[in-house]
Design a protein around this motif. Structure first.
Motif, short mmCIF file in Angstrom:
data_model
loop_
_atom_site.label_atom_id
_atom_site.label_comp_id
_atom_site.label_asym_id
_atom_site.label_seq_id
_atom_site.Cartn_x
_atom_site.Cartn_y
_atom_site.Cartn_z
N ASP A 176 -35.12 -29.68 4.88
CA ASP A 176 -34.70 -30.39 3.67
C ASP A 176 -33.45 -31.21 3.95
OD1 ASP A 176 -36.72 -29.35 2.20
OD2 ASP A 176 -35.49 -27.91 1.06
N GLN A 177 -32.53 -30.54 4.65
CA GLN A 177 -31.25 -31.17 4.94
C GLN A 177 -31.41 -32.37 5.89
OE1 GLN A 177 -28.73 -27.93 6.08
NE2 GLN A 177 -26.87 -29.15 5.79
N LYS A 222 -34.13 -34.07 6.33
CA LYS A 222 -34.87 -35.12 5.64
C LYS A 222 -33.91 -35.97 4.81
CE LYS A 222 -38.78 -35.65 2.48
NZ LYS A 222 -39.58 -34.94 1.46
N ASN A 223 -33.00 -35.31 4.18
CA ASN A 223 -32.01 -35.99 3.36
C ASN A 223 -31.19 -36.97 4.18
OD1 ASN A 223 -30.40 -36.53 1.08
ND2 ASN A 223 -28.85 -35.09 1.88
N ARG A 224 -30.95 -36.60 5.44
CA ARG A 224 -30.19 -37.48 6.33
C ARG A 224 -31.11 -38.46 7.07
NH1 ARG A 224 -25.11 -35.78 8.64
NH2 ARG A 224 -24.13 -34.18 7.36
N GLY A 225 -32.39 -38.37 6.79
CA GLY A 225 -33.34 -39.26 7.46
C GLY A 225 -33.62 -38.83 8.88
#
Lengths: 680, 392
Positions: free
Chosen positions: B175-176, B178-181
Motif C-alpha cells: 500500500d505504502q 503504491k502510494n509512492r508509485g
C-alpha cells in the motif's frame, strides 16, 4: 438499697445501651477516619484525573474522527481532483482557481462555525491548495515548510508517508499569535494519495475542557505541561499565577515533583509542593495524544479543612445525640412516672380511709387501664368495707354469746379437774398399795420357794429319824429277848449310824437354808445404809432365787469383781436385781430356749455402773420407751402385774439417785444399764 | 457489647486477605517456539519477583502459574481455558505467534477475561479482552518502510515466511509503495522452517534491489543471511529479528543490516539500564533482552498499575482501569490507548553493530498512537482484505 426514680434509670439505661456503643463506635470510626478520608480523597482525585485524561483524549479523538470523515467525504475527493490540475496548470491566481476557492469556501464554511480555525487542503507535494481562513502567510507560494510550523509539518508528513490520521500537540503558532494544533488525514483514491486535509484547532476549547474542575473543592486545579528536551512549558493558564505565560519555555528543574512525574509518563498520586510552594494532594497523568503531563491537584489545607469539618460534625452529632438522650429519658421518665404518682396519692388517700377516692385515667394505654382498674378496685374496696362493718356487728353479737357459753364450760372443766385430781391421788395411793403388795407377793414367792427347798431336807430328816426309831425299837426287843448276837448288834449299830449321818446332813442343810433366807429376808427389809460386797449380795440372791431360776435353761453368771464394795441400801439392790433377773427370765426366755444372763459391774469415777444383759429375744423397739411405765406388761393375764420394772425405775431414780436405761435388739438380747453413786 | 461486636467486625473486615493471586503465564515451553518464548517467561518470572519483593499488589503476593502452549495453537487454547476455569488466574500473559493469539482470543472473550499479548503483529484485530503491548504496523512496519525508502533506496524486494503476519505486513508495505508509485521488484514467501532460500537469493542476485523487507520468521533466517554474504549492495530491513536472533544467525552475517522495533537493548536511559541489569543479574551476563521481552515487562507493569487503580484483581475492572495507564518504560513513555487497547510506543530503527547490539539510527519524535486498523481504509474494508489474505 437506694431507690432511683424512673427518669434517672431511663437515662442511665439509654446511656448504656445507646450512648456507650455510639461513643465507642464513633471513637473507633473517627480514629481511623483521617487515614480513610485521605485514601478516599486520593481515590476521588484519581478518578477526577482519569476523567480529565479521558475528556482530553476524547476531544482529540473526536477531532481526528472529524478530519478522517472529512478525508473520506466525496466533497474533499472532488475538491482535490479539481483543484490539483488547475493549480498545476496556471497556479492559484487564475480565474477558474479563484472561483473554485469561493465555491469550496461555501462547502466548508460550517467547519469554521464548528470552531475550527482553518481547514487546509494540501497537495501530496506539499503545496497549499486551499485555506478556509484564507491566511495570507499560507497563501504565499514558496513559503518554506519550516515556517508553517512544526505541528503542520508533522501531520502532513504522517499523512503523506504513513497514510495516517494524526494530531500535533498544541504549540504556539506565531502567525496568529496563539497555541494551535493541527489534525491531518490523507485523502486516497484507490490507494493513491491525492492530497492531505488538515484542520487547525485553537487551544481555547481544549483549555476550557482542561481547566474545568468538577466537585466542591475550591482549590482544585488542573496544571498541564509539555516537555521539550530540557525545557517544559505550561499548556494552560495557571490559576494562582496570572503572570505565567502559556507556552513559555522554562528549565525542567523548575517542575514540581508531581508534574515531573506526569511529563515523564509516570502515573502517581501523593502529597507534593506545587508551583506556589503550597502543599497539595496531586494526581499525575500523562496524555499521549498531546504529550502533556497533567496534574490534578487540590490544596492539602482544604482537604484537612474538610476533614476537620466532618470531624467536628461528628462530634456535634454525638453531642446532639447525648442531649437527645437526656431529653428523651427525662420526658419519657416523667411521662411514665406521672400515672404512678397520681396512683400513689390515691393509694395513700385510700390508706387513710377515703376508699371512694377516684383518679382521672390518662396517659398511655397501660397507665390508662391501670387507673381504671385502680378505680374499680377502690370502688370494690368501699363496697367491701360497708359489708364488712355490718358483718362485724353481727359477728360481735355472736361472739358475746359464745363467750358466755365458754365461761360456763370452763367452770365445769375446773370441777372435773378437781375430781380428776382426787381420782389421781386415789390412784397413787392404790399404786403404792399395789407396789407394797407386789413386794409382798415377791416375798411370798420367795417364802414359797424357800419352803419348798426346806421341805426336802426336813422330809429326809423325818424319814431318817423314824428309821432310827424303828431300828432302836428292834434292837431293844432283840436285847430284851436275848436274841441279840454280837453280829446282829453290829448290824444295828451301823444302820443307826447311817441314819444319824443322814439326819445330821439334812438338818445342816435346813439350817443353812434358814440362814440364807433369813439373810435375804432381813436384807430385803433392811432400809439402812451399809457397806457390802456386791458380788456376795448377788451370790446370795441367786441362791435364794434358784428355785425360780432353775425353771429356765438359762445360765446366770455373776461377773462382778469381788473387790467392788458399795455403801448403799442392800435391800433396794436385792429388789432391783430380783426384778431385773426375773423379768429377763420370764420375758426373754419363754419356752425352753437356752441362753445366758450376765451381771457385771464396774466403778468409773465414783459411779457404779451395773449391767444386766441377756441374749434373749429382746424387746420390740416400740416398747422400749414404755417398759418403765407402771402397769405396762405384755403378759397381762399370765401373772404379769406390769409393776416390776416400774419399781426398779423408782428405786434407781429415787432411792439410789441413779439412772437406768435399756438397750435392746430384737432377737439378740437386752441390756439394762444402771448408773448410781458408789456412795449411795 | 453491641459496640464491641461491631468493632470486632470492623477489625475482622479490615484484616487483609493474604492468599496469593494467581497469574497465568501461557507460552511455549516446548516445540519450535520455546527458544523465543522462554525468554518471555523469564521476564515474567523476574517481574513477579520484583513485584513480590516490593510488597506485592494490594498487599497480596503474586503466584505465577505456568502453562505450556507447546508451539501448538490448539494446546494454547486448551491451556488458556484451564488457567481461567481451573486455576482461576486473575490475568493471562502469553502467546507469541498470531495463530496462538487467534486461538486464545475466543477463550478470553468467552470468559470475559484479560490477556496481555506482547508481540508486534499484523494488526487488523481488536479484542476488548486483550491488551496488545506489541507494535501495530503503524508503529513498526510503516515507519520502517518510510525510513528505508527515504534513507537507503527505492528498489524493494519483499521476502517473508508463508503465514499471516508476513502476508499482512507485505500487504501494508505494498500500500505504502503504491502510494509512492513504487512497484516491488519481487515478492516471495518461504514455508515456515524451510532452509531452501535459493529462489530468493537468485531473485536478489538478479534484481539487485536496494532493500529487502524481511518478514522471515525462525531458522530460515540463518540460511538466508548466510547466503546473502556475497550481496553487499542489498540492505535487509527485518521486522522479526532482534538481539537473540542476531547472535543465533551470527553477527558477521548480520553486520550493517537493519531491524525495526520499539525497543533495543542498546537504548540509553536510566529505565532501560535498570531493566537490562536486573535481567542480567537474575539470569546471567550472557543473556540479552529484546523487544517482545520489554513488551512483556510493560504488560505486567501496566497490569499492576491497573490493579492498583481499580483496587481489585477482577479482570473486567482492571481492564477498564488500564485505559488510563501510562508508564515510563525502558523504551520511554508508553500509554494504553483507551479505544484500541493497544499501546502508544516509540518506533526505532537499529543497525547491527559489531557487538551484536543495534545502533539506533532513527527514532520517532514521540510515542506513536497505535492504529491497528490504518486510517486510510474503514475497518470493514480491512477485515475484508484480511479474509482475502487468509483464503488466498
Amino acid at each position: 438499697m437506694r431507690r432511683y426514680n424512673l427518669s434517672t434509670m431511663l437515662f442511665v439505661w439509654l446511656l448504656l445501651s445507646v450512648m456507650t456503643p455510639t461513643v465507642i463506635l464513633s471513637g473507633l470510626y473517627l480514629s481511623s477516619f483521617k487515614q480513610a478520608f485521605l485514601q478516599q480523597e486520593q481515590v476521588h482525585l484519581s478518578q477526577f484525573a482519569d476523567n480529565k485524561v479521558k475528556q482530553i483524549e476524547d476531544y482529540i479523538s473526536e477531532r481526528i474522527a472529524d478530519v478522517f470523515s472529512l478525508s473520506q467525504s466525496a466533497e474533499t475527493v472532488e475538491a482535490f481532483s479539481k483543484l490539483s490540475p488547475l493549480y498545476r496548470h496556471g497556479g492559484e491566481h487564475t480565474q477558474d482557481y479563484l472561483k473554485r476557492l469561493v465555491e469550496l469556501k461555501k462547502v466548508y464554511q460550517h467547519y469554521q462555525d464548528d470552531g475550527y480555525l482553518d481547514l487546509l487542503l494540501i497537495s501530496p507535494s506539499g503545496d497549499l491548495l486551499f485555506s478556509l481562513a484564507m491566511n495570507s502567510h499560507l497563501q504565499a507560494k514558496g513559503i518554506a515548510e519550516s515556517e508553517r510550523g512544526k505541528g503542520l509539518n508533522f501531520v502532513v508528513k504522517r499523512a503523506k508517508y504513513f497514510l495516517e490520521s494524526s494530531s500535533s500537540s498544541f504549540e504556539y503558532y506565531p502567525p496568529i499569535g496563539q497555541a494551535v494544533a493541527f489534525i491531518g488525514s490523507p485523502v486516497l483514491v484507490q490507494g493513491r494519495l491525492i492530497g492531505i486535509v488538515v484542520l487547525q484547532v485553537d487551544s481555547q476549547i481544549i483549555q476550557k475542557v482542561t481547566l474545568e474542575v468538577g466537585g466542591s473543592r475550591s482549590s482544585r486545579e488542573v496544571v498541564v505541561a509539555a516537555r521539550q528536551g530540557d525545557y517544559f512549558s505550561y499548556q494552560v493558564e495557571l490559576k494562582y499565577d496570572a503572570d505565567a505565560i502559556v507556552g513559555e519555555p522554562q528549565p525542567i528543574s523548575a517542575l514540581s515533583e508531581s508534574l515531573s512525574n506526569a511529563v515523564s509518563g509516570r502515573r502517581h498520586i501523593g502529597v507534593d509542593i506545587d508551583y506556589r510552594g503550597v502543599e497539595v494532594l496531586a494526581a499525575s497523568r500523562y496524555i499521549p495524544s498531546v504529550q502533556w503531563g497533567l496534574v490534578f491537584k487540590e490544596d492539602m489545607s482544604e482537604v484537612v479543612q474538610v476533614y476537620d469539618q466532618i470531624f467536628q460534625l461528628g462530634l456535634l452529632t454525638l453531642f446532639v445525640v447525648l442531649i437527645g438522650v437526656l431529653l428523651v429519658s427525662g420526658l419519657l421518665g416523667s411521662m411514665l412516672a406521672k400515672p404512678f404518682e397520681s396512683m400513689t396519692q390515691m393509694t395513700r388517700s385510700i390508706a387513710s380511709g377515703k376508699t371512694d377516692t377516684r383518679i382521672e385515667p390518662e396517659g398511655f394505654r397501660e397507665s390508662y387501664e391501670l387507673a381504671l382498674c385502680f378505680n374499680q378496685m377502690s370502688h370494690a374496696l368501699s363496697l367491701a368495707r360497708e359489708t364488712l362493718e355490718q358483718q362485724v356487728e353481727a359477728r360481735t353479737l355472736e361472739l358475746t354469746d359464745e363467750i358466755d357459753l365458754r365461761q360456763n364450760k370452763e367452770a365445769a372443766l375446773a370441777e372435773s379437774y378437781k375430781k380428776l385430781n382426787l381420782s389421781m391421788k386415789n390412784l397413787q395411793a392404790m399404786q403404792s398399795q399395789l407396789i407394797e403388795s407386789e413386794k409382798m407377793a415377791a416375798l411370798g414367792g420367795l417364802v414359797a420357794g424357800f419352803a419348798h427347798e426346806l421341805n426336802t431336807p426336813i422330809g429326809v430328816a423325818i424319814t431318817a429319824s423314824s428309821l432310827l426309831l424303828r431300828e432302836l425299837t428292834i434292837l431293844e426287843q432283840s436285847y430284851s429277848s436275848d436274841e441279840l448276837t454280837e453280829a446282829v448288834f453290829k448290824q444295828y449299830l451301823d444302820d443307826i449310824k447311817a441314819a444319824c449321818t443322814l439326819l445330821e446332813k439334812n438338818l445342816k442343810r435346813s439350817a443353812s437354808l434358814v440362814r440364807d433366807f433369813k439373810l435375804v429376808a432381813v436384807e430385803q427389809t433392811n432400809l439402812h445404809k451399809e457397806k457390802f460386797v456386791l458380788h456376795e449380795l448377788i451370790e446370795s440372791l441367786l441362791t435364794s432365787l434358784s428355785p425360780e431360776t432353775k425353771k429356765y435353761p438359762v445360765e446366770i453368771s455373776n461377773r462382778v469383781r469381788e473387790d467392788i464394795v458399795v455403801n448403799s441400801y442392800p435391800g433396794d439392790f436385792y429388789q432391783v436385781f430380783t426384778n431385773l433377773i426375773l423379768n429377763s427370765l420370764i420375758h426373754g426366755f419363754t419356752g425352753h430356749q437356752a441362753g445366758g444372763l450376765i451381771i457385771d459391774a464396774s466403778i468409773v469415777e465414783e459411779l457404779l455402773i451395773i449391767t444386766v444383759s441377756d441374749n434373749g429375744k429382746g424387746i420390740p423397739e416400740k416398747n422400749c420407751s414404755s417398759i418403765f411405765e407402771p402397769f405396762f406388761t405384755t403378759k397381762r393375764g399370765n401373772g404379769g402385774s406390769g409393776l416390776g420394772l416400774s419399781i426398779v425405775y423408782n428405786i434407781v431414780k429415787q432411792k439410789l439417785h441413779g439412772d437406768i436405761e435399756v438397750k435392746s435388739i430384737l432377737g439378740q438380747g437386752t441390756e439394762f444399764i444402771i448408773t448410781c453413786p458408789v456412795e449411795g | 457489647m453491641i459496640a464491641i461486636f461491631v468493632a470486632m467486625g470492623i477489625v475482622a473486615c479490615d484484616k487483609k486477605d493474604d492468599s496469593t493471586i494467581k497469574v497465568g503465564i501461557l507460552h511455549s515451553m516446548s516445540g519450535t517456539m520455546a527458544f523465543s518464548e522462554r525468554d518471555l517467561v523469564d521476564v515474567l518470572t523476574m517481574a513477579i519477583e520484583e513485584i513480590n519483593g516490593s510488597g506485592g499488589v494490594l498487599g497480596r503476593q503474586l503466584e505465577p502459574v505456568l502453562a505450556d502452549g507447546a508451539s501448538n495453537w490448539w494446546q494454547f487454547s486448551k491451556e488458556a481455558e484451564r488457567l481461567i476455569v481451573q486455576e482461576r488466574v486473575s490475568v493471562l500473559f502469553g502467546c507469541w505467534t498470531s495463530s496462538s493469539r487467534i486461538a486464545v482470543k475466543p477463550i478470553v472473550e468467552r470468559y470475559d477475561h484479560l490477556l496481555f499479548y506482547p508481540l508486534q503483529y499484523e494488526g487488523l484485530e481488536q479484542s476488548s479482552n486483550i491488551i496488545y503491548t506489541g507494535a501495530t504496523p503503524n508503529q513498526q512496519i510503516i515507519p520502517g518502510v518510510h525510513w528505508a525508502l527515504e534513507n537507503i533506496g527505492k528498489s524493494v524486494y519483499l521476502l517473508g515466511s508463508d503465514y499471516i503476519f508476513p502476508r499482512a505486513a507485505n500487504m501494508l508495505i505494498k500500500d505504502q509503495l503504491k502510494n509512492r508509485g513504487i512497484e516491488p521488484l519481487g515478492e516471495r514467501y518461504l514455508s515456515l522452517g524451510s532452509s531452501d532460500i535459493s529462489g530468493a537469493i537468485e531473485d536478489i542476485r538478479r534484481l539487485k534491489p536496494d532493500l529487502v523487507f524481511n518478514t522471515i520468521n525462525g531458522d530460515s533466517n540463518i540460511a538466508f543471511f548466510n547466503a546473502l554474504d556475497g550481496l553487499k549492495e542489498t540492505k535487509v530491513v527485518s521486522f522479526s529479528i532482534a538481539e537473540p536472533e542476531v547472535s543465533a544467525i551470527g553477527i558477521e552475517h548480520m553486520l550493517g543490516h537493519y531491524a525495526v522495533w520499539n525497543y533495543f537493548q542498546s537504548i540509553e536511559s536510566p529505565e532501560n539500564r535498570q531493566f537490562v541489569s536486573a535481567f542480567k543479574a537474575r539470569f546471567g551476563e550472557d543473556r540479552v533482552v529484546n523487544d517482545p521481552m520489554e513488551a512483556t515487562y510493560i504488560g505486567i507493569k501496566l497490569w499492576v498499575q491497573g490493579v492498583v487503580a481499580a483496587g481489585t484483581f477482577d479482570p473486567l475492572r482492571v481492564k477498564h482501569a488500564l485505559g488510563y495507564q501510562s508508564l515510563n518504560a525502558p523504551q520511554g513513555i508508553v500509554s494504553v490507548d483507551m479505544g484500541s487497547q493497544h499501546v502508544w510506543k516509540t518506533v526505532r530503527i537499529g543497525r547491527v553493530r559489531s557487538d551484536g547490539q543495534f545502533e539506533i539510527v532513527w527514532r520517532s519524535d514521540s510515542p506513536i498512537r497505535p492504529t491497528p486498523f490504518p486510517k486510510y481504509h474503514s475497518r470493514s474494508i480491512w477485515l475484508q482484505r484480511l479474509q482475502e489474505l487468509k483464503y488466498r
